[in-house]
Design a protein around this motif. Structure first.
Motif, PDB file in Angstrom:
ATOM      1  N   SER A   1      36.983  26.892  47.267  1.00 45.07           N
ATOM      2  CA  SER A   1      38.491  26.767  46.956  1.00 45.07           C
ATOM      3  C   SER A   1      38.868  26.558  48.557  1.00 45.07           C
ATOM      4  O   SER A   1      38.299  26.636  49.470  1.00 45.07           O
ATOM      5  CB  SER A   1      38.939  27.949  46.446  1.00 45.07           C
TER       6      SER A   1
ATOM      7  N   ILE B   1      44.285  29.317  41.286  1.00 44.92           N
ATOM      8  CA  ILE B   1      44.548  29.650  42.846  1.00 44.92           C
ATOM      9  C   ILE B   1      45.952  29.189  43.035  1.00 44.92           C
ATOM     10  O   ILE B   1      46.141  28.191  43.125  1.00 44.92           O
ATOM     11  CB  ILE B   1      43.436  29.067  43.711  1.00 44.92           C
TER      12      ILE B   1
ATOM     13  N   ARG C   1      40.303  16.728  45.521  1.00 46.44           N
ATOM     14  CA  ARG C   1      40.866  17.974  44.725  1.00 46.44           C
ATOM     15  C   ARG C   1      42.427  17.803  44.691  1.00 46.44           C
ATOM     16  O   ARG C   1      43.015  17.605  45.625  1.00 46.44           O
ATOM     17  CB  ARG C   1      40.362  19.362  45.581  1.00 46.44           C
TER      18      ARG C   1
ATOM     19  N   ASP D   1      42.754  23.534  39.165  1.00 47.77           N
ATOM     20  CA  ASP D   1      43.228  24.912  39.196  1.00 47.77           C
ATOM     21  C   ASP D   1      43.860  25.457  40.526  1.00 47.77           C
ATOM     22  O   ASP D   1      44.002  26.794  40.829  1.00 47.77           O
ATOM     23  CB  ASP D   1      41.589  25.678  39.315  1.00 47.77           C
ATOM     24  N   HIS D   2      44.139  24.251  41.196  1.00 48.19           N
ATOM     25  CA  HIS D   2      45.061  24.757  42.578  1.00 48.19           C
ATOM     26  C   HIS D   2      46.512  24.413  42.181  1.00 48.19           C
ATOM     27  O   HIS D   2      46.541  23.316  42.087  1.00 48.19           O
ATOM     28  CB  HIS D   2      44.420  24.012  43.747  1.00 48.19           C
TER      29      HIS D   2
END
Length: 632
Positions: free
Chosen positions: A331, A482, A400, A428-429
């Motif tokens: 991440s 996150i 990303r 997921d960010h």
């Protein structure tokens, strides 16, 4: 005796008044009531507002009748009071300022940009009712303001012309796009209004001085133009401690009023957020005004026109298919603990063409940025879904995606559904933000939901990581989001902003992304004020594109302040010279930022991704690596 309004505009520039609704709000009257009903309930208050604007120098005074039509008043059960409210609006204005000023009856759009929300026959009927009442008073003219569609504007104008020969001012609400909402170029729209009998054409609301200046530049070269009028907002509103505030200062209005005058504006006033102080500054700036040939040449130079064309074509893009990729990477939290880490923001398009956006994503992937972040309809302006673009970026470039989630647009049901969709797509960010109020965006009639605050949305998203829905029920699986939080360090009291930041960390924020910073000393202060925090901070840096861009950001965009030195260096630069200066200033800020922070957050202006590519490369060069490597 004063001149007829038409003759006065041939001989003079007239100063218009400022906001009524937002000024009443500043005086303590709440949002959600009918400000027009105050003509009947609190006439002394309305007269006092008119008098303040007159004493500040306004000689065009609008009646407090903008929404005094049957359709708008029916929301408050006042549809039977159309005549009483409009008549009182004129009488109060006249009583407050006498016959020295020109009283114009304010008539607002009924559709307000939502073209199908009211049948045309009803729009015409309600406009006619209000117009007939106003024409029965002693107004000196009528002002059709905040209209979005040429169709509705012409409908109102034709009704007026069938009933009388009174002077009519026609103003569109615009964001500097060059077209009306129903697809007519501003030049074509103004030409049609002129043919239909308009006396003055122009713009109000939706934009601050910078946006209306761009719009006026587009039409300033028209053949046989009518006099222009401009009533800009006081910049973009911010929502601070439960109150709406505006950034543009009276001095800024004074400076831009001269530019408006050079482009042919004969009525210059203010709209949302403006006050008697703004009007007084305009009046003082225009005293003894003589057109400045140098300024006229500058504003209408071929370079300025080319910039307008370039901006209008900013979204036609070219692209190619990329290759999908699985994310086995650590991440950004893992990365930023080890090395300098770069997040770059790229705005989703406002139309259906994504080619240039995808070009930018691929270029930034080639520059090895660590994440591409996309806002969620920033400034409440409708853009393509960042969820859809995030998926395309992930699949076609392998970069990303980092998706902003605004509290404004979705209730709790929609927010959880949205987050579940992101999880299913492997995104997921995210960055949790409040979101600018919808009323100040391109669809002002839409609702601002705000079921959740920024603190609550952080907590609720982190709850999904426990496998628990917003309702408390089990989700059978756990998400792995996150979650980032936004931080505005451009405030008077930095310690209070940090205290608010601490609350976001308590809510579960994993990292922080700041608003753009343009002062190296402030970067050092941010470091000192936040070095006790347990999560990483990504310092926001947005390269300036021109001197005009710098002026606009400083004066009109909430949360952004430029140092005097930066504004001096940008001056009147534009084009390639302006972008080069902006990149250089950003590099100098990076020199300081990289001493104190591993996290770098670059924002791309106007999809000019070559600027953020240069800055990303500069970060890697300064960090001692041409291609970042992971030590995880």
């Amino acid at each position: 005796m004063k001149l007829d309004l038409r003759e006065a505009l041939r001989q003079h520039i007239l100063v218009g008044d400022g906001a009524m609704g937002t000024y009443l709000y500043q005086m303590g009257f709440p949002v959600g009531i009918s400000y027009e009903e105050l003509n009947l309930l609190q006439p002394d208050v309305i007269m006092d507002v008119h008098r303040r604007y007159y004493e500040a120098g306004a000689r065009i005074i609008e009646t407090n009748t903008f929404s005094a039509n049957r359709e708008k008043l029916s929301k408050y059960g006042l549809e039977q009071d159309v005549e009483a409210i409009n008549v009182a609006g004129v009488e109060l204005a006249r009583k407050a300022v006498g016959h020295d000023a020109y009283i114009v009856g304010a008539i607002g759009s009924i559709r307000a940009g939502k073209r199908k929300n009211v049948r045309t026959a009803k729009v015409k009927e309600d406009l006619r009712q209000q117009i007939e009442v106003l024409l029965g008073t002693d107004v000196d003219g009528l002002m059709l303001e905040s209209f979005y569609d040429l169709e509705e504007m012409l409908l109102a104008l034709k009704v007026i012309r069938k009933l009388g020969d009174i002077p009519v001012i026609c103003q569109f609400a615009t964001e500097g796009t060059g077209t009306t909402h129903d697809g007519f170029s501003l030049q074509e729209a103004f030409a049609k209004l002129q043919q239909a009998g308009a006396d003055v054409v122009g713009f109000n609301c939706r934009s601050g001085p910078n946006g209306l200046l761009r719009s006026l530049e587009r039409v300033a070269g028209m053949d046989a133009p009518l006099p222009f009028s401009v009533f800009p907002n006081a910049g973009t509103p911010d929502y601070v401690d439960g109150r709406f505030t505006y950034a543009a200062t009276p001095q800024y209005f004074a400076e831009t009023s001269l530019k408006f005058a050079d482009l042919g504006a004969r009525i210059i006033g203010g709209c949302c957020g403006t006050t008697p102080e703004h009007v007084a500054a305009i009046a003082e700036a225009l005293q003894g005004y003589q057109p400045d040939a140098t300024r006229v040449d500058l504003l209408q130079s071929s370079e300025a026109k080319a910039a307008v064309v370039s901006e209008a074509a900013a979204d036609p893009q070219q692209g190619a298919a990329g290759q999908g990729a699985d994310f086995a990477e650590p991440s950004i939290i893992d990365l930023v603990k080890q090395r300098h880490t770069v997040i770059v923001e790229l705005d989703p398009p406002r139309d259906l063409d994504i080619e240039r956006f995808m070009q930018g994503a691929r270029a930034l992937k080639d520059a090895h940025v660590d994440a591409l972040t996309m806002a969620d309809n920033s400034l409440a302006v409708t853009r393509m879904s960042n969820l859809a673009l995030g998926y395309l970026v992930k699949e076609q470039t392998g970069l990303r995606p980092l998706i902003h989630i605004a509290c404004r647009d979705r209730n709790m049901i929609g927010t959880q559904s949205h987050m579940m969709g992101l999880h299913a797509l492997g995104i997921d960010h995210v960055l949790a933000v409040t979101g600018d109020p919808a009323r100040f965006g391109d669809l002002p009639g839409s609702s601002s939901v705000y079921d959740l605050t920024s603190f609550e949305i952080i907590r609720m998203i982190k709850q999904l990581n426990e496998g628990i829905a917003f309702s408390g029920k089990t989700l059978k699986k756990k998400a792995d989001f996150i979650v980032g939080a936004a931080f505005n360090p451009n405030v008077k009291y930095l310690e209070k902003a940090v205290q608010r930041l601490e609350r976001k960390i308590e809510a579960g924020a994993d990292y922080i992304m700041t608003q753009p910073v343009y002062n190296a000393e402030l970067i050092e202060k941010i470091h000192e004020a936040t070095k006790h925090l347990s999560i990483p901070i990504f310092i926001g840096i947005m390269p300036l594109a021109s001197g005009g861009n710098a002026t606009y950001l400083h004066n009109e965009v909430p949360g952004i302040q430029l140092s005097d030195e930066v504004r001096r260096r940008m001056g009147d630069l534009k084009g390639e010279e302006g972008r080069a200066a902006g990149v250089q200033i950003a590099k100098e800020l990076l020199d300081t930022a990289m001493k104190y922070f591993n996290g770098i957050y670059l924002m791309t202006p106007f999809l000019s991704y070559d600027m953020t590519v240069q800055l990303t490369n500069y970060v890697w060069e300064k960090a001692g690596r041409s291609i970042p490597t992971c030590t995880h």
